[in-house]
Motif scaffolding. Sequence first.
Motif, short mmCIF file in Angstrom:
data_model
loop_
_atom_site.label_atom_id
_atom_site.label_comp_id
_atom_site.label_asym_id
_atom_site.label_seq_id
_atom_site.Cartn_x
_atom_site.Cartn_y
_atom_site.Cartn_z
N UNK A 100 0.83 -1.20 0.00
CA UNK A 100 0.00 0.00 0.00
C UNK A 100 0.86 1.26 0.00
N UNK A 101 1.97 1.22 0.73
CA UNK A 101 2.87 2.37 0.76
C UNK A 101 3.54 2.60 -0.59
N UNK A 102 3.84 1.52 -1.30
CA UNK A 102 4.41 1.67 -2.65
C UNK A 102 3.38 2.35 -3.56
N UNK A 103 2.12 1.91 -3.47
CA UNK A 103 1.07 2.57 -4.25
C UNK A 103 1.02 4.06 -3.90
N UNK A 104 0.99 4.34 -2.61
CA UNK A 104 0.83 5.72 -2.16
C UNK A 104 2.02 6.58 -2.54
N UNK A 111 -0.03 6.66 -12.02
CA UNK A 111 -1.44 6.57 -12.41
C UNK A 111 -1.98 7.94 -12.79
N UNK A 112 -1.63 8.96 -12.02
CA UNK A 112 -2.09 10.31 -12.34
C UNK A 112 -1.51 10.77 -13.68
N UNK A 113 -0.24 10.45 -13.92
CA UNK A 113 0.38 10.80 -15.21
C UNK A 113 -0.28 10.06 -16.36
N UNK A 114 -0.62 8.79 -16.14
CA UNK A 114 -1.30 7.99 -17.16
C UNK A 114 -2.66 8.59 -17.49
N UNK A 115 -3.41 8.96 -16.47
CA UNK A 115 -4.72 9.58 -16.68
C UNK A 115 -4.57 10.88 -17.47
N UNK A 163 -12.19 4.25 -16.27
CA UNK A 163 -13.07 4.30 -15.10
C UNK A 163 -12.42 3.60 -13.90
N UNK A 164 -11.76 2.47 -14.15
CA UNK A 164 -11.04 1.75 -13.08
C UNK A 164 -9.92 2.62 -12.52
N UNK A 165 -9.21 3.28 -13.41
CA UNK A 165 -8.13 4.16 -12.99
C UNK A 165 -8.67 5.30 -12.14
N UNK A 166 -9.73 5.92 -12.59
CA UNK A 166 -10.35 7.00 -11.81
C UNK A 166 -10.82 6.50 -10.45
N UNK A 167 -11.47 5.34 -10.43
CA UNK A 167 -11.96 4.77 -9.17
C UNK A 167 -10.80 4.53 -8.22
N UNK A 168 -9.71 4.00 -8.75
CA UNK A 168 -8.53 3.77 -7.90
C UNK A 168 -8.04 5.08 -7.30
N UNK A 169 -7.86 6.07 -8.15
CA UNK A 169 -7.33 7.34 -7.67
C UNK A 169 -8.25 7.97 -6.63
#
Length: 194
Positions: A100-104, A111-115, A163-169
Amino acid sequence: MQITIARAMTRKKTIKAQLDKITKDISQHGAINNKRLHILSDEKKDIKKNHQESIDKVKALFQQFYDLKDNYIKLTVAINKANLETDIVITGKTMKIAEALVYKNDIQAYFENLKFAYQKAVSKATAEVDQFNKNMKTEGLSEQVKKEVLADVLYLVPIEKMDELDAFLVEFMTEIDGTLNEVNARTFVEVDID
């Protein structure tokens, strides 16, 4: 000694402040002109006693620095071990705290850059479609023929993926701090510190 991860993290912050203070003290008092009395000593008449007392005090600062450094390392290792072993649940997904810390700390930015990159590609394609359609002469054409000759944006990434990416973020990144705080407050680590 057993302490919570939250308490261990607080102790690490305290140690950092103590290490900074010792470093500052060493920079101010670590060396002097040998013909002068040192401010660290209470002895104000005998220069040799003054210097010896000052040497002892600076030695003690160095020892304190190394003891604190050792405690900092022990706390960090204990926290890292707990992070590798402790499960948490965020947005219905179970993972280790370390993951979780790696994600954070690392993956969220990607992910934000990909979006952003995808939104940029869609904006560019939309502008190209608008320009293409603006240059087309469609007067007098039936709706069916217009549909065939006018351009439209072709989305090469399925909308569900975005949509999955947005939901994750939104969900994951919103929940992670609160979840970590809860887990850190109730998860104990064993650490041998002074």
